[in-house]
Design a protein around this motif. Structure first.
Motif, PDB file in Angstrom:
ATOM      1  N   ARG A 257       0.874  -1.174   0.000  1.00 24.58           N
ATOM      2  CA  ARG A 257       0.000   0.000   0.000  1.00 24.58           C
ATOM      3  C   ARG A 257       0.907   1.219   0.000  1.00 24.58           C
ATOM      4  NH1 ARG A 257      -2.900  -2.682   4.146  1.00 24.58           N
ATOM      5  NH2 ARG A 257      -4.435  -4.049   3.177  1.00 24.58           N
TER       6      ARG A 257
ATOM      7  N   ARG B 187       1.343   5.330  -0.273  1.00 23.60           N
ATOM      8  CA  ARG B 187       0.727   6.651  -0.163  1.00 23.60           C
ATOM      9  C   ARG B 187       1.456   7.588  -1.119  1.00 23.60           C
ATOM     10  NH1 ARG B 187      -2.758   8.635   3.151  1.00 23.60           N
ATOM     11  NH2 ARG B 187      -2.737   6.713   4.376  1.00 23.60           N
TER      12      ARG B 187
ATOM     13  N   ASP C 280      -1.581  10.776  -7.210  1.00 20.70           N
ATOM     14  CA  ASP C 280      -1.934   9.996  -8.402  1.00 20.70           C
ATOM     15  C   ASP C 280      -0.891  10.147  -9.510  1.00 20.70           C
ATOM     16  OD1 ASP C 280      -4.136   9.638  -6.882  1.00 20.70           O
ATOM     17  OD2 ASP C 280      -5.593  10.377  -8.368  1.00 20.70           O
TER      18      ASP C 280
ATOM     19  N   ARG D  76      -3.607   0.045  -8.391  1.00 17.63           N
ATOM     20  CA  ARG D  76      -5.033   0.359  -8.274  1.00 17.63           C
ATOM     21  C   ARG D  76      -5.240   1.422  -7.209  1.00 17.63           C
ATOM     22  NH1 ARG D  76      -7.278  -4.012  -6.049  1.00 17.63           N
ATOM     23  NH2 ARG D  76      -5.178  -4.790  -5.746  1.00 17.63           N
ATOM     24  N   LYS D  77      -6.000   2.430  -7.539  1.00 14.29           N
ATOM     25  CA  LYS D  77      -6.249   3.500  -6.584  1.00 14.29           C
ATOM     26  C   LYS D  77      -7.208   3.024  -5.498  1.00 14.29           C
ATOM     27  CE  LYS D  77      -7.361   8.309  -6.180  1.00 14.29           C
ATOM     28  NZ  LYS D  77      -7.533   9.603  -6.801  1.00 14.29           N
ATOM     29  N   GLN D  78      -6.883   3.343  -4.244  1.00 19.31           N
ATOM     30  CA  GLN D  78      -7.803   3.044  -3.145  1.00 19.31           C
ATOM     31  C   GLN D  78      -8.236   4.355  -2.503  1.00 19.31           C
ATOM     32  OE1 GLN D  78      -5.356   0.090  -0.983  1.00 19.31           O
ATOM     33  NE2 GLN D  78      -6.863  -1.383  -1.686  1.00 19.31           N
ATOM     34  N   ASP D  79      -8.626   4.315  -1.273  1.00 23.12           N
ATOM     35  CA  ASP D  79      -9.096   5.538  -0.610  1.00 23.12           C
ATOM     36  C   ASP D  79      -7.929   6.404  -0.142  1.00 23.12           C
ATOM     37  OD1 ASP D  79     -11.499   4.386  -0.999  1.00 23.12           O
ATOM     38  OD2 ASP D  79     -11.698   3.609   1.060  1.00 23.12           O
ATOM     39  N   ASP D  80      -8.227   7.664   0.102  1.00 23.64           N
ATOM     40  CA  ASP D  80      -7.320   8.529   0.868  1.00 23.64           C
ATOM     41  C   ASP D  80      -5.899   8.606   0.331  1.00 23.64           C
ATOM     42  OD1 ASP D  80      -9.371   8.961   2.588  1.00 23.64           O
ATOM     43  OD2 ASP D  80      -8.737   7.448   4.050  1.00 23.64           O
TER      44      ASP D  80
ATOM     45  N   HIS E  34      -2.578   3.756  -2.793  1.00 19.55           N
ATOM     46  CA  HIS E  34      -2.686   2.919  -3.984  1.00 19.55           C
ATOM     47  C   HIS E  34      -2.229   1.506  -3.654  1.00 19.55           C
ATOM     48  CE1 HIS E  34      -3.079   6.512  -6.651  1.00 19.55           C
ATOM     49  NE2 HIS E  34      -2.427   7.067  -5.641  1.00 19.55           N
ATOM     50  N   ALA E  35      -2.969   0.529  -4.191  1.00 19.51           N
ATOM     51  CA  ALA E  35      -2.565  -0.867  -4.040  1.00 19.51           C
ATOM     52  C   ALA E  35      -1.624  -1.187  -5.198  1.00 19.51           C
ATOM     53  CB  ALA E  35      -3.786  -1.774  -4.080  1.00 19.51           C
TER      54      ALA E  35
END
Lengths: 375, 375
Positions: B9, B11, B14, B54-58, B61-62
């Motif tokens: 994960r 941080r 984008d 893959r974008k996740q929350d907050d 990114h995964a």
């Protein structure tokens, strides 16, 4: 009865921090609510005590707890357990620092060689040492040995395995170590100056011992080990019981901790016997700040009872161009580890490495031992 | 050529995450810029690859990276090094999960006993097991042995040392282990039912081996060890080479890691041989969420090639009153560890412990093996 003084950084609302500090003192000592403590010896001599709580920035409080030395059994693993066993599971708590009382400190030999010993081994005075890494992994033994020869020929002091080199099929430990040590000796005959080769030991305790034996039989005079990866207790035992040459500590896996880098890399690795410590320098591809790097170096070299000073080894994206700045910051009692910036030179590796070696020597003339930034 | 699939994960903004993902793949494989890779074998079979982002929350990114199994040398320490060696030093990166290819997985025996073995040893079917802890540290051996006797008399299945008990002056390991094991056997003669005593082993590798020997000579049939504290490679070697009884893994020091708890406690501890894993349950004094606990349990019991299931042991502030809720959540294939909630009873320890034991048995009638929450 002596006590350890342990500093935690605790993220908590002002109104709750006193209660959290007391809970921390219980968690890290008796692991019971105070009401469940009936024994007077336990209540008086074992239960942890809150020494102070000081507000810092951003909702963080500096909480100092006193823990009884008795609870450590004078053992390293148990000391780590007392410092951060259960509290590591509390996301709001960071282990920031520890002050060991003399009776516990006396139990740890610290570096056997330290800065002076590494300097003597390398025959270098009056300037920072230089270090280069054999990589990438995947190259066969002969190619790694060639690299080793080129670095030695260019005048590098310490040539280390990439910490990713283990006992892989493409460059098995025993064959690699023999070939690289021979490359060093061949270069020594050609140049009149012997570099030090430090192979990377990695594995379970028995593998570490057997790798150390193989390396010593090959004539190796320094070893690279990552204490956090093999476990600090296993590292300490390896150093004390098996290794009779200086040990270079690698920070792999050590960042995976809510413990302050100056404590782990500068203080704990030194305490358990690292003669030199690699850490990611500011301005490279890692995120350690200049302040953090300064603190790591301060911890590694500060006077500390019988514990010898450890040689700081800034690394992690240092380029040849940055050498003057890096030397100015860390001072002469350091070892500069440059990796990619040399290997990117391809066919010009020898020349590029010579530039690095020369630049370190030149930069050294203008700085003190510790560097003005840290004086 | 097989590959590990590793989930981080990350941080990152984008716009930067693709570049960061590629840097991560290089850092965790060749530790060089791609321009410095000239060897075709290295470029093709060793350099890490970005599998997906893959974008996740907050802003998280995964990022899934593929790493060559070859780089692990099929060794545990080196596998940890490949998974999170240098990247542990990047504060924006968390190690979230790993999928091991069959050839690497085959190298790890996993639990030797697992849930079924622990159940057989304890003679318990159809309900969760019960566990209590000997504490606080600081009590003399006789008092700890008395506690052990009382817990055994009340029908507790597994009685473990507090993980803070080491080889301290006030309750030395050898004397404590002999006295507690004898207390178990005395209680067995009185009640007709034998509890299992699990002493805590802690120290450097040689101390662990010698403690294990002492414990086995005393008749001990389960051991408690904290893998993160002694180092996972040292733990794995101890299990494989020395311990012939089930091993209960304690999470001490394991939270000090930017690695997801389900990965470390549920998956890695299981992989390296823990037959049961203690973890801080939601609703107690630690901050793990119900979701995290559910994931730990899922990892510990999910079908996984030849790797036996590990018994989940929720702990950390579970009160007797909460037993029905806890059993409902974790199901029958679990072991409830209750500490302070029993010891706070003081003179009424025996009665209170019996209430706990009875409540577990009663609560079990209404739930499935895995618990509806996890079904």
């Amino acid at each position: 009865m002596s006590w350890l003084s342990v500093l935690y950084r605790v993220r908590a609302p002002d109104a709750k921090v006193q209660a959290i500090a007391h809970a921390l003192a219980l968690e890290q000592s008796v692991e019971l609510p105070i009401e469940a403590i009936h024994d007077p010896f336990v209540a008086q001599d074992i239960v942890g005590r809150v020494e102070s709580v000081r507000k810092q920035d951003d909702g963080v409080h500096a909480v100092t707890i006193r823990l009884a030395t008795e609870t450590t059994g004078l053992d390293l693993a148990q000391t780590l357990n007392m410092l951060f066993g259960n509290s590591s599971l509390h996301e709001h708590v960071e282990l920031a620092d520890v002050s060991l009382p003399p009776d516990l400190l006396a139990r740890f030999p610290g570096p056997r060689f330290g800065i002076d010993g590494v300097r003597r081994l390398c025959g270098v005075a009056g300037r920072p040492l230089t270090c280069a890494a054999l990589k990438p992994q995947g190259l066969p033994v002969e190619r790694l040995a060639e690299l080793c020869y080129t670095f030695a020929q260019a005048g590098i002091d310490v040539i280390k395995d990439d910490h990713g080199l283990a006992d892989q099929r493409y460059s098995p430990f025993a064959a690699r170590v023999v070939a690289c040590q021979q490359a060093i000796e061949r270069a020594a005959r050609a140049t009149g100056r012997r570099a030090i080769y430090a192979p990377s030991l990695v594995g379970a305790p028995s593998a570490l011992s057997s790798q150390a034996r193989i390396a010593r039989e090959a004539g190796v005079r320094m070893m690279l080990v990552a204490p956090a990866l093999v476990g600090m207790p296993a590292f300490a035992e390896l150093v004390e019981s098996t290794l009779d040459v200086p040990v270079l500590a690698h920070p792999a896996f050590a960042g995976a901790a809510r413990m302050s880098p100056p404590l782990v890399i500068g203080k704990l690795f030194r305490l358990i016997g690292a003669d030199a410590v690699i850490f990611p320098s500011f301005g490279g591809r890692f995120s350690y700040s200049q302040h953090t790097c300064g603190e790591i170096v301060r911890e590694s070299r500060a006077p500390w009872a019988h514990v010898k000073a450890t040689l700081p080894v800034p690394a992690g994206g240092i380029t040849v161009e940055r050498v003057p700045e890096v030397v100015r910051f860390y001072g002469n009692d350091s070892m500069l580890l440059v990796g990619g910036s040399l290997l990117a030179a391809g066919e010009r590796l020898l020349e590029r490495t010579r530039e690095f070696v020369d630049l370190v020597a030149k930069s050294a003339e203008r700085v003190s031992v510790t560097g003005p930034a840290l004086a």
